[in-house]
Every structure is written in structure tokens, then in C-alpha cells.
Design an enzyme around this catalytic site. Structure first.
Site, PDB file in Angstrom:
ATOM      1  N   LYS A  56     122.110  13.756  23.934  1.00  0.00           N
ATOM      2  CA  LYS A  56     121.744  14.315  25.233  1.00  0.00           C
ATOM      3  C   LYS A  56     123.085  14.845  25.839  1.00  0.00           C
ATOM      4  O   LYS A  56     122.671  15.897  26.666  1.00  0.00           O
ATOM      5  CB  LYS A  56     120.938  13.428  25.952  1.00  0.00           C
ATOM      6  CG  LYS A  56     119.291  13.481  25.561  1.00  0.00           C
ATOM      7  CD  LYS A  56     118.519  12.574  26.719  1.00  0.00           C
ATOM      8  CE  LYS A  56     117.851  11.355  26.180  1.00  0.00           C
ATOM      9  NZ  LYS A  56     117.317  10.537  26.900  1.00  0.00           N
ATOM     10  N   ARG A  62     118.942   5.714  13.619  1.00  0.00           N
ATOM     11  CA  ARG A  62     118.497   6.769  14.587  1.00  0.00           C
ATOM     12  C   ARG A  62     118.396   7.965  13.331  1.00  0.00           C
ATOM     13  O   ARG A  62     118.986   8.024  12.080  1.00  0.00           O
ATOM     14  CB  ARG A  62     119.904   7.365  15.197  1.00  0.00           C
ATOM     15  CG  ARG A  62     120.013   6.542  16.362  1.00  0.00           C
ATOM     16  CD  ARG A  62     121.415   6.851  17.017  1.00  0.00           C
ATOM     17  NE  ARG A  62     121.053   8.075  17.968  1.00  0.00           N
ATOM     18  CZ  ARG A  62     120.611   7.967  19.172  1.00  0.00           C
ATOM     19  NH1 ARG A  62     120.587   6.806  19.697  1.00  0.00           N
ATOM     20  NH2 ARG A  62     120.459   8.918  19.939  1.00  0.00           N
ATOM     21  N   GLU A  99     114.265   7.455  28.460  1.00  0.00           N
ATOM     22  CA  GLU A  99     115.044   7.939  29.960  1.00  0.00           C
ATOM     23  C   GLU A  99     114.816   9.251  30.292  1.00  0.00           C
ATOM     24  O   GLU A  99     115.283  10.044  29.636  1.00  0.00           O
ATOM     25  CB  GLU A  99     116.573   7.734  29.706  1.00  0.00           C
ATOM     26  CG  GLU A  99     117.042   6.422  30.281  1.00  0.00           C
ATOM     27  CD  GLU A  99     118.551   6.273  29.806  1.00  0.00           C
ATOM     28  OE1 GLU A  99     119.092   5.899  28.680  1.00  0.00           O
ATOM     29  OE2 GLU A  99     119.347   6.410  30.653  1.00  0.00           O
TER      30      GLU A  99
HETATM   31  P1  ATP Z   1     120.964   8.861  25.277  1.00  0.00           P
HETATM   32  O1  ATP Z   1     121.594  10.131  24.604  1.00  0.00           O
HETATM   33  O2  ATP Z   1     121.109   9.148  26.854  1.00  0.00           O
HETATM   34  O3  ATP Z   1     121.484   7.399  25.078  1.00  0.00           O
HETATM   35  P2  ATP Z   1     118.738   8.093  24.059  1.00  0.00           P
HETATM   36  O4  ATP Z   1     118.842   9.448  22.873  1.00  0.00           O
HETATM   37  O5  ATP Z   1     119.084   7.006  23.449  1.00  0.00           O
HETATM   38  O6  ATP Z   1     119.433   8.496  25.323  1.00  0.00           O
HETATM   39  P3  ATP Z   1     116.457   7.483  25.177  1.00  0.00           P
HETATM   40  O7  ATP Z   1     115.639   8.293  26.209  1.00  0.00           O
HETATM   41  O8  ATP Z   1     116.820   6.321  25.713  1.00  0.00           O
HETATM   42  O9  ATP Z   1     117.221   8.370  24.452  1.00  0.00           O
HETATM   43  O10 ATP Z   1     115.573   7.281  23.856  1.00  0.00           O
HETATM   44  C1  ATP Z   1     113.967   6.996  23.908  1.00  0.00           C
HETATM   45  C2  ATP Z   1     113.741   6.235  22.645  1.00  0.00           C
HETATM   46  O11 ATP Z   1     114.059   6.967  21.532  1.00  0.00           O
HETATM   47  C3  ATP Z   1     114.439   4.993  22.297  1.00  0.00           C
HETATM   48  O12 ATP Z   1     114.020   4.027  22.001  1.00  0.00           O
HETATM   49  C4  ATP Z   1     115.637   5.306  21.342  1.00  0.00           C
HETATM   50  O13 ATP Z   1     116.059   4.459  20.434  1.00  0.00           O
HETATM   51  C5  ATP Z   1     114.921   6.582  20.556  1.00  0.00           C
HETATM   52  N1  ATP Z   1     115.704   7.514  19.977  1.00  0.00           N
HETATM   53  C6  ATP Z   1     116.845   8.343  20.605  1.00  0.00           C
HETATM   54  N2  ATP Z   1     117.416   9.054  19.702  1.00  0.00           N
HETATM   55  C7  ATP Z   1     116.856   8.755  18.513  1.00  0.00           C
HETATM   56  C8  ATP Z   1     117.131   9.284  17.289  1.00  0.00           C
HETATM   57  N3  ATP Z   1     118.089  10.283  16.894  1.00  0.00           N
HETATM   58  N4  ATP Z   1     116.292   8.856  16.318  1.00  0.00           N
HETATM   59  C9  ATP Z   1     115.359   7.895  16.424  1.00  0.00           C
HETATM   60  N5  ATP Z   1     115.028   7.414  17.654  1.00  0.00           N
HETATM   61  C10 ATP Z   1     115.574   7.686  18.731  1.00  0.00           C
HETATM   62 MG    MG Z   2     119.308   5.761  25.562  1.00  0.00          MG
END
Ligand code: ATP
Ligand code: MG
Length: 560
Positions: free
Chosen positions: A271, A261, A35
Site C-alpha cells: 500500500k 500472500r 485497515e
Molecule cells: P499494509 O500494506 O498496510 O500492511 P495490508 O496489505 O496488510 O496492508 P490490510 O488492510 O491489513 O492490508 O489487509 C487486510 C487483509 O487482507 C489481511 O488479512 C491481509 O492478510 C490480507 N491481504 C493483504 N494483502 C494481501 C495479499 N497480497 N494477498 C493475500 N491477502 C492479502
Molecule cells: Mg496490514
């Protein structure tokens, strides 16, 4: 590091192996779907390495798709920084960059299809009522009074929503699924809402926007994604995705697999919290070297290879865990130990005067750039009568453990001569300001003829030739391993996360240092030129070095 030789294996790769063996798919297609509402962090790097790494290893494809359904929180700056970070990590997406917003017309069509099938309705409950009707984990929800509106009326209402004839929040389109489902996301979720917001890709074309859950699965299907990989918090949502795909006329069905994660000690990864750190100016920006963002690691001198190696070492599982900072630091230390050129920098300088060295003589010594990698070549380092050495490298008296310069004792100057300290000057507070010594001119690259061998080696720079530099020493931003658990993360900030040394002295060859390319400053650690020095500052000869990481993992020991 030879990354391709031993490919990682994990449960997702095993699923793919089985899918290829059974003939379910002949080509693997993954995607990374950020996003654009912030910079990418090291958790995203894990997901990038997984998705792009699989595409690479299986000769498949990996898309970069911006999941941009939230125009108010998104920004074109984030769109750009994300692309730059993915490329910097060493990956290239298949074809053009994709946007969920590319599919807004199709998504609208699928929403209409659901209405026509009696599977979606326009609901006028307000936010509070919607919450009340939804029920709880223990109690089933209640059907909305708008659930049985006729198809014709719903079509007309949805059309009015699109035309901007309702106010924001006045109504929303909901999927008609099951208000008693044990999965909360199946209790008639909202799939379209009204937002009079300008969108960075579609401008003012729309005043209704599809919700993430509705958009995400359809975007994957449109793009022909075979394996939709995401983090565990979307496990329940998989039911909803499958429901949407089953009930619309679309050929391809993506399959979702969830992994845990990345959590990293002493770091926050949400974020929202990263935004707060930037907005409140607790850090200097998204790429402040203390941030866990890819841009920050880059600015700090981490290499793409070190982050890819980190992703490989932590692996991919379904288990929740928190990775120790030492795992990440080991990856960059090993890389830089093998690859970073050496240089000399004195961070806390005192003068060393060699009293028997000729006043105006300058020798151009040739030093190896790397102790074992000949291919890195050599450089010229000027040597003269007055040098700077590290304050910590001299003591008037010391025991045998102190293998540096002591009055009456000998030490080798790195790549130069053996010197013996004779006396020192102090200021009014008793601080040593200048050390005097004599040198043995026969010891350039040789041991003294009397058979004694100096125990220590210290680094130095020639006072006349040294360049002034600012050196920024970074430490963990938080003082506790799990700052996310603190009620208020402000209370667990590490007050010493940045120490600025304004008056360091560095060898003249560093005038040509390239931003982001780390050096090993001998006996100090790894440092790289900051990438935010302005053209003006550069022209004026300003040097700022960021510490990438220390030489050894001293931090863990100190804090035990
Ligand atoms: P928000 O904090 O806004 O929910 P997010 O961290 O989920 O955001 P996105 O931009 O939706 O961020 O993430 C893009 C991709 O990265 C998604 O497929 C998400 O699952 C993956 N991702 C995000 N954070 C992690 C993490 N800490 N470890 C592994 N993958 C991650
Ligand atoms: Mg997200």
C-alpha cells in the site's frame, strides 16, 4: 462459469472440515479485516474470496471489520471504497460493518486487567532506548527499568495517559512477556500508545490508541471468529495473540491460520508504494486502470466473476510465489469471450469508398451481438458508400499470409459485402488516406457466384454514422516482472503503459454503452466505457473506452 459446482479445497478448508467433524465448532465464522488506509487490491480480493467463500460454502458467517487503530493514516473515503469493492465482488458481510474502534472501551478494560495482573506496565524509555533494549535476532533484549513498577502506580500512570497528561511518545503501555524470547514480537511489545489524533469513528474521545496486535486478536475473540485467516507475515504474531487471549477474561479463543500472500508479476502490491504512485501522480488515482486495485479492475471492464475465478485458480497455500499476469488475463478473456457483446470500432481509421455503391443509400444491416450466444440478440449497423477501415487492414501489395484488403483482391466486410480494392490516395508523406473499391451486391451473407471465397474478413464502420471515441490502451505499469525488487521502482516504470487514441471511430450502437460493461471490439480486444466520464461530457456525447485486455496473449510472446 459455474462457481459453486466444484468448490476449491485447500489446507484451511481441510482444517475446517476436521473441526466440524470433531464437533469443535457447529458454525464457522470468518472475517475480512482491512485497515482503511488505502484502496483494496487484488491481493485483498484473494483474502476476501477465501473468507467470504468459506462462510458461503459452510453456511457460516463472515464479518467485515475495519481494523482502525491508526487514525492518522485512515480515511472515511477508504472505509467507503472498501465496502463498495467487497459488495461489487459479490459478497455480503454478516450484520453491520464492524470496527475495531467499536471495542475501544473493552480494549481499555482488558489493558487495565493486564496491569492488574502484573502483566503490563507503563514504560518511559524513548524510541531509541526501546530499540536498544529490545536486542536483536541474535541477542536477547534487556528488561526496561520500568518493568517492575507497582500495579497501583501503573494503573495511575495508564489513567494519566488516557487523560492526556503525557505528551505523544513520552510513554507507552507494554505487555510484560519475555525480553529474551526468540520471537521479537514477544519482547514486551507496546500495546497502547499516545496519539493526539482525531479518529474517523470515535472523534476526539481518545488520545491513546491500542496497537494493532493487541486489538486484532481481541476483536476476533469478541466477534466469535472461529478461524482467523491471515497472511504469513503474521505467523510469529500468533504467539502474542495467544498470550493476550490467554491472559484476559474472554471466553472465546479464535484460532489463526496463515496463508501466503498473492504476488502478481509486473505489479506492486504494497500500500505504501500504491500511495506513492497516486501521490506522485504517476497514475491518475487509485482507480487508474493500470493499478492493481479492485476499483481499477472494475473501471477497466473486469467482471467480479473473473476475479473470483482468478482467486479460485491461484488457490490457497503456504508457499510464497508470484503469479503470472497471463493467469489473471485468461480469467477475464474467457469470461468476456463467452459473455461480452460484439461491436465494431476502427482505432486507426482510413477511408474506404465503394465506388459502385449508390451515393445516398444507407442499408440497415442486422448483426448478431454474439457469434454463438443467440440470447444476446442482434443490433442494427448502418452501411453506406463511405466507410472507415483500419489502416493496417489495407496494403497495396502483400503476400498470401496477409488475409486483408490488397489492391486487386477481395475481402469480406464483417456482416456485409465482399469488396475488391481498385486504387488508393496518399498524402504528401506517402501515407494512404483513402482506398477505393467495388462491391459485389450479391454477396450479402453469401459467397460470390464465381465460386471464389475471399480469405479475409475485416471490420468497418460507416463514415457518416460513426461516432468519435477516445480509446485508452493500457499495458503493464512496470516493465519488469518483479518491480518490488527494484531499488527504486521509478526506474522500472513502463513508459508505454498508457497509449491514448483520440480519433477512433465506433459504430453508432455504442452511444448506448454502459460504463464498465465490456464489449469485444471485433478483431481488437475487449473494451468498456470509462466510468469517470462526467455528466457534462456524457451530454456532449463524449465516449471514452478503456481496453480491458487484448484478444490473445500476444504480450508474453513479444517479450520473450
Ligand atoms: P499494509 O500494506 O498496510 O500492511 P495490508 O496489505 O496488510 O496492508 P490490510 O488492510 O491489513 O492490508 O489487509 C487486510 C487483509 O487482507 C489481511 O488479512 C491481509 O492478510 C490480507 N491481504 C493483504 N494483502 C494481501 C495479499 N497480497 N494477498 C493475500 N491477502 C492479502
Ligand atoms: Mg496490514
Amino acid at each position: 462459469m459455474s462457481e459453486t459446482q466444484n468448490r476449491p479445497t485447500n489446507f484451511i478448508r481441510q482444517i475446517i472440515d476436521a473441526d466440524l467433524a470433531s464437533g469443535k465448532y457447529s458454525q464457522i465464522h470468518t472475517r475480512f479485516p482491512p485497515e482503511p488506509n488505502g484502496y483494496l487490491h487484488i491481493g485483498h480480493a484473494k483474502s476476501i474470496c477465501l473468507n467470504f467463500g468459506i462462510a458461503e460454502d459452510y453456511n457460516g458467517l463472515c464479518n467485515l471489520r475495519f481494523d482502525d487503530t491508526n487514525p492518522e493514516k485512515e480515511d472515511i473515503d477508504y472505509v467507503n471504497s472498501i465496502q463498495e469493492d467487497v459488495k461489487w465482488l459479490g459478497f455480503q458481510w454478516a450484520g453491520d460493518v464492524h470496527y475495531s474502534s467499536d471495542y475501544f472501551d473493552q480494549l481499555y478494560g482488558y489493558a487495565v486487567e493486564l496491569i492488574e495482573k502484573g502483566l503490563a506496565y507503563v514504560c518511559f524509555l524513548n524510541a531509541e532506548q526501546t530499540r536498544e533494549y529490545r536486542g536483536t535476532l541474535k541477542q536477547p533484549g534487556k528488561n526496561s527499568p520500568y518493568r517492575d513498577t507497582s500495579v497501583a502506580e501503573n494503573l495511575a500512570l495508564f489513567e494519566k495517559m488516557r487523560k492526556g497528561e503525557f505528551k505523544e511518545g513520552e510513554c507507552a503501555l507494554r505487555a510484560k512477556i519475555d525480553m529474551a524470547s526468540s520471537f521479537m514480537c514477544m519482547r514486551d511489545p507496546v500495546i497502547y500508545r499516545i496519539k493526539f489524533a482525531h479518529h474517523h469513528q470515535t472523534g476526539d474521545k481518545w488520545c491513546i490508541y491500542p496497537m494493532y496486535d493487541f486489538t486484532h486478536c481481541i476483536s476476533d475473540a469478541i466477534e466469535g471468529i472461529t478461524h482467523s485467516l491471515c497472511t504469513l507475515e503474521f505467523q510469529d504474531n500468533r504467539r502474542l495473540y495467544d498470550w493476550v487471549i490467554e491472559n484476559i477474561s474472554i471466553e472465546h479463543t479464535p484460532h489463526q491460520y496463515e496463508f501466503s500472500r498473492l504476488n502478481l508479476e509486473y505489479t506492486v502490491m504494497s500500500k505504501r508504494k500504491l500511495h506513492t504512485l497516486v501521490e506522485e501522480k504517476i497514475v491518475s488515482g487509485w482507480d487508474d486502470p493500470r493499478m492493481p486495485t479492485i476499483a481499477a479492475f472494475r473501471r477497466r471492464g473486469f467482471t467480479p466473476a473473473s476475479l473470483r475465478e482468478f482467486a479460485k485458480r491461484i488457490g490457497v497455500t503456504k508457499m510464497d510465489n508470484t503469479v503470472e499476469m497471463s493467469v489473471l488475463e485468461a480469467c477475464i478473456r474467457e469470461d468476456l469471450n463467452d459473455n461480452a457483446p460484439r461491436a465494431m470500432a476502427v482505432l486507426a481509421p482510413i477511408k474506404l469508398v465503394i465506388e459502385n455503391y449508390p451515393e445516398n443509400k444507407v442499408e440497415e444491416l442486422t448483426l448478431k451481438n454474439h457469434p454463438s450466444d443467440e440470447s444476446q440478440g442482434t443490433r442494427i449497423v448502418p452501411f453506406s458508400r463511405e466507410l472507415y477501415i483500419e489502416k493496417e487492414d489495407f496494403k497495396e501489395e502483400a503476400n498470401k499470409k496477409y488475409k486483408r484488403l490488397v489492391l486487386g483482391k477481395a475481402v469480406r466486410l464483417r456482416g456485409a459485402y465482399v469488396v475488391t480494392a481498385t486504387r488508393c490516395d496518399k498524402d504528401e508523406q506517402g501515407n494512404i488516406t483513402t482506398v477505393y473499391c467495388t462491391y459485389d451486391e450479391k454477396t450479402l451473407g453469401k459467397n460470390p457466384e464465381d465460386g471464389t471465397k475471399p480469405k479475409g474478413v475485416i471490420h468497418w464502420v460507416s463514415a457518416e454514422h460513426a461516432l468519435n471515441a477516445e480509446v485508452r490502451i493500457y499495458d503493464r505499469l512496470f516493465s519488469v516482472p518483479n518491480p518490488a525488487a527494484a531499488e527504486d521502482f521509478h526506474t522500472v516504470l513502463n513508459p508505454d503503459s498508457l497509449v491514448v487514441i483520440e480519433q477512433a471511430k465506433v459504430e453508432p450502437s455504442l452511444a448506448n454503452a454502459e460504463a464498465e460493461k465490456a464489449f469485444q471490439f471485433e478483431r481488437q480486444g475487449y473494451f468498456c466505457l470509462d466510468n469517470k466520464i462526467s455528466a457534462q461530457e456524457k451530454a456532449a456525447g463524449k465516449l471514452v473506452f478503456n481496453r480491458t485486455v487484448g484478444l490473445r496473449d500476444t504480450w508474453a510472446k513479444m517479450n520473450k
